[in-house]
Design an enzyme around this catalytic site. Structure first.
Site, PDB file in Angstrom:
ATOM      1  N   LYS A   1       0.917  -1.429   0.045  1.00  0.00           N
ATOM      2  CA  LYS A   1      -0.401   0.048   0.370  1.00  0.00           C
ATOM      3  C   LYS A   1       0.782   1.541   0.010  1.00  0.00           C
ATOM      4  O   LYS A   1       0.278   2.113  -1.131  1.00  0.00           O
ATOM      5  CB  LYS A   1      -1.269  -0.160   1.297  1.00  0.00           C
TER       6      LYS A   1
ATOM      7  N   GLU B   1      -9.735   5.642   2.936  1.00  0.00           N
ATOM      8  CA  GLU B   1     -11.082   4.854   3.280  1.00  0.00           C
ATOM      9  C   GLU B   1      -9.923   4.069   3.659  1.00  0.00           C
ATOM     10  O   GLU B   1      -8.432   3.494   3.005  1.00  0.00           O
ATOM     11  CB  GLU B   1     -11.712   3.970   2.226  1.00  0.00           C
TER      12      GLU B   1
ATOM     13  N   SER C   1       1.869  -9.703  -0.796  1.00  0.00           N
ATOM     14  CA  SER C   1       1.345  -8.636  -0.688  1.00  0.00           C
ATOM     15  C   SER C   1       1.876  -7.932   0.502  1.00  0.00           C
ATOM     16  O   SER C   1       1.903  -6.712   0.792  1.00  0.00           O
ATOM     17  CB  SER C   1      -0.544  -8.552  -1.527  1.00  0.00           C
TER      18      SER C   1
HETATM   19  C1  LIG Z   1      -5.468  -3.946   0.698  1.00  0.00           C
HETATM   20  C2  LIG Z   1      -4.316  -5.611   0.935  1.00  0.00           C
HETATM   21  C3  LIG Z   1      -4.624  -6.697  -0.216  1.00  0.00           C
HETATM   22  C4  LIG Z   1      -5.978  -6.612  -1.026  1.00  0.00           C
HETATM   23  O1  LIG Z   1      -6.018  -4.842  -1.543  1.00  0.00           O
HETATM   24  P1  LIG Z   1      -5.747  -4.984  -3.470  1.00  0.00           P
HETATM   25  O2  LIG Z   1      -5.972  -4.045  -3.803  1.00  0.00           O
HETATM   26  O3  LIG Z   1      -6.178  -5.877  -4.009  1.00  0.00           O
HETATM   27  O4  LIG Z   1      -4.214  -5.643  -3.356  1.00  0.00           O
HETATM   28  C5  LIG Z   1      -3.951  -7.161  -0.326  1.00  0.00           C
HETATM   29  N1  LIG Z   1      -3.175  -7.657   0.599  1.00  0.00           N
HETATM   30  C6  LIG Z   1      -2.367  -7.110   1.159  1.00  0.00           C
HETATM   31  C7  LIG Z   1      -1.178  -6.887   2.284  1.00  0.00           C
HETATM   32  C8  LIG Z   1      -3.848  -5.963   1.646  1.00  0.00           C
HETATM   33  O5  LIG Z   1      -3.097  -5.572   2.891  1.00  0.00           O
END
Ligand SMILES: *Cc1c(COP(=O)(O)O)cnc(C)c1O
Length: 406
Positions: free
Chosen positions: A98, A120, A387
């Site tokens: 993020k 948000e 992620s």
């Molecule tokens: C917010 C988040 C997601 C989902 O959001 P995307 O916009 O689909 O990437 C996935 N993994 C993590 C660790 C997140 O914080």
């Protein structure tokens, strides 16, 4: 490595923000001017070497980029198929992808002379990343968060407050991410003269899906360079989880013109395929308008947006970024889903074989990649976008595990 519109298939979105028939701008007149201003300022920033140098320096010295591309040797042996490599966005400052987007958009906000930021958040990762960027630049920050998510993601709520941002719990609707976006949009309509809205994924009206994709494309661009260095070619398959779709878009976009690389997005399969049990609009939804953009959306027979479910707050969203809808219909990316229980199994497998606690969102991609790798040969390579890290989910995972034992 700068943003990517010039290095990968740069034909979308078009001037109106359309990805084929998807995307666009379905917003009240009051926001049109702000969205035009943002589009113009973004284009100027992209051509400004000083702006890009500042962002690259933040990526390197503040976020800790490039994030590693790591061979998960024991996980690969356990699965017994292709080699599984992890693109470690969990090692970023604040623990997820993020921050790539919030730093870029905070610099844009400052460039536009905005003095206040709102956002948000679902799982709280975007709230933490926005509060972090705002603290770094001394901007006041308001975070809208559904009351249900305030409860589920207490560690991130605490961090957001410690960083000096204000949390506004949202009590309307299902009290989750979708309602938090509604409230942030409402704030923005009355404050747009001095406020920038940092949206957390590749969703919302044009130009947000393009801007967020471009700032997240550092993930895919680094992966391409690291793949050449580490195994001398591109991966065979690249896998990412899809909530709104920003980590997946950032990973996939630089690979879009590399037709030989298979791209797979994993949505939240929740408890099952019945309406309300999952959050998989690309697998089960229909095209419609949500939050200012035309894309696949979970809807009931009357076209009302449905309630959705996922064990992970970050995937618990009835819509998806318009570019993913475009990639789905063109066939360039394959989308499938992973159940809560399989994501939990993926979480444990990665923890016990590699010593890495992944976020619940991320665990969907891990489980999906394990299933894909199992069917492939030993010399094939599967890269997973890791992620984010899972510290925030420890209590929730304990609770889910004890439920499944009953
Ligand atoms: C917010 C988040 C997601 C989902 O959001 P995307 O916009 O689909 O990437 C996935 N993994 C993590 C660790 C997140 O914080």
């Amino acid at each position: 490595m700068a943003s990517s519109s010039t290095t990968a298939s740069g034909n979308v979105p078009d001037h109106d923000g359309r990805f084929g028939k998807f995307g666009g701008r379905f917003v009240p007149e009051t926001l049109m001017h702000a969205l035009d201003q943002l589009t113009n300022e973004y284009k100027k920033a992209q051509r400004d070497p000083q702006f890009n140098a500042e962002l690259q320096e933040l990526f390197r010295d503040f976020v800790g980029r490039p994030s590693p591309l790591y061979f998960a040797k024991r996980l690969s042996e356990k699965v017994g198929g292709a080699q599984i490599w992890l693109k470690r966005e969990d090692t970023n400052h604040t623990g997820a992808h993020k921050i790539n987007n919030t730093l870029g958009q905070t610099l844009l906000a400052i460039r536009m002379g905005k003095t206040r930021v709102i956002c948000e958040t679902g799982a709280g990762q975007h709230g933490v990343a926005t509060a972090t960027a705002c603290a770094r630049f001394g901007l006041p920050c308001v975070v809208y968060m559904g009351e249900e998510d305030v409860r589920r993601q207490a560690p991130n709520v605490r961090s957001i407050k410690l960083l000096g941002a204000e949390i506004r719990p949202v009590t309307s609707g299902s009290r989750t991410l979708r309602d938090a976006i509604n409230e942030a949009m409402r704030d923005w309509m009355s404050s747009v003269h001095n406020t920038h809205y940092i949206i957390g994924s590749v969703v919302g009206p044009h130009p947000f899906p393009m801007i967020v994709r471009d700032y997240q494309s550092v993930i895919g661009l680094e992966t391409i360079q690291q793949s050449r260095e580490k195994f001398g070619r591109l991966p065979d398959t690249v896998v990412a989880c899809v909530g709104g779709g920003s980590n997946a878009a950032g990973m996939f976009f630089p690979f879009i013109d590399q037709a030989k690389v298979e791209l797979v997005g994993i949505e939240a399969g929740g408890l099952g395929s019945a309406p309300g049990e999952h959050a998989s609009p690309l697998s089960f939804g229909k095209p419609g308008v949500l939050h200012g953009s035309f894309s696949y959306v979970m809807q009931d027979v009357d076209g009302q947006t449905c309630d959705v479910h996922s064990a992970s707050a970050g995937l618990d969203y009835p819509g998806v970024g318009p570019e993913h809808s475009y990639w789905k219909d063109s066939g360039r990316v394959r989308y499938t889903d992973c159940k809560d229980s399989d994501a939990l199994a993926g979480f444990y497998e990665l923890a016990r074989t590699e010593g890495i606690l992944a976020a619940l969102e991320t665990s969907h991609a891990v489980a999906g990649a394990m299933e894909i790798a199992r069917e492939k040969k030993r010399d094939e390579i599967v890269v997973v976008c890791l992620s984010g890290r899972g510290d925030k989910d420890a209590a929730e995972i304990e609770r889910l595990q004890s439920l499944s034992k009953k």
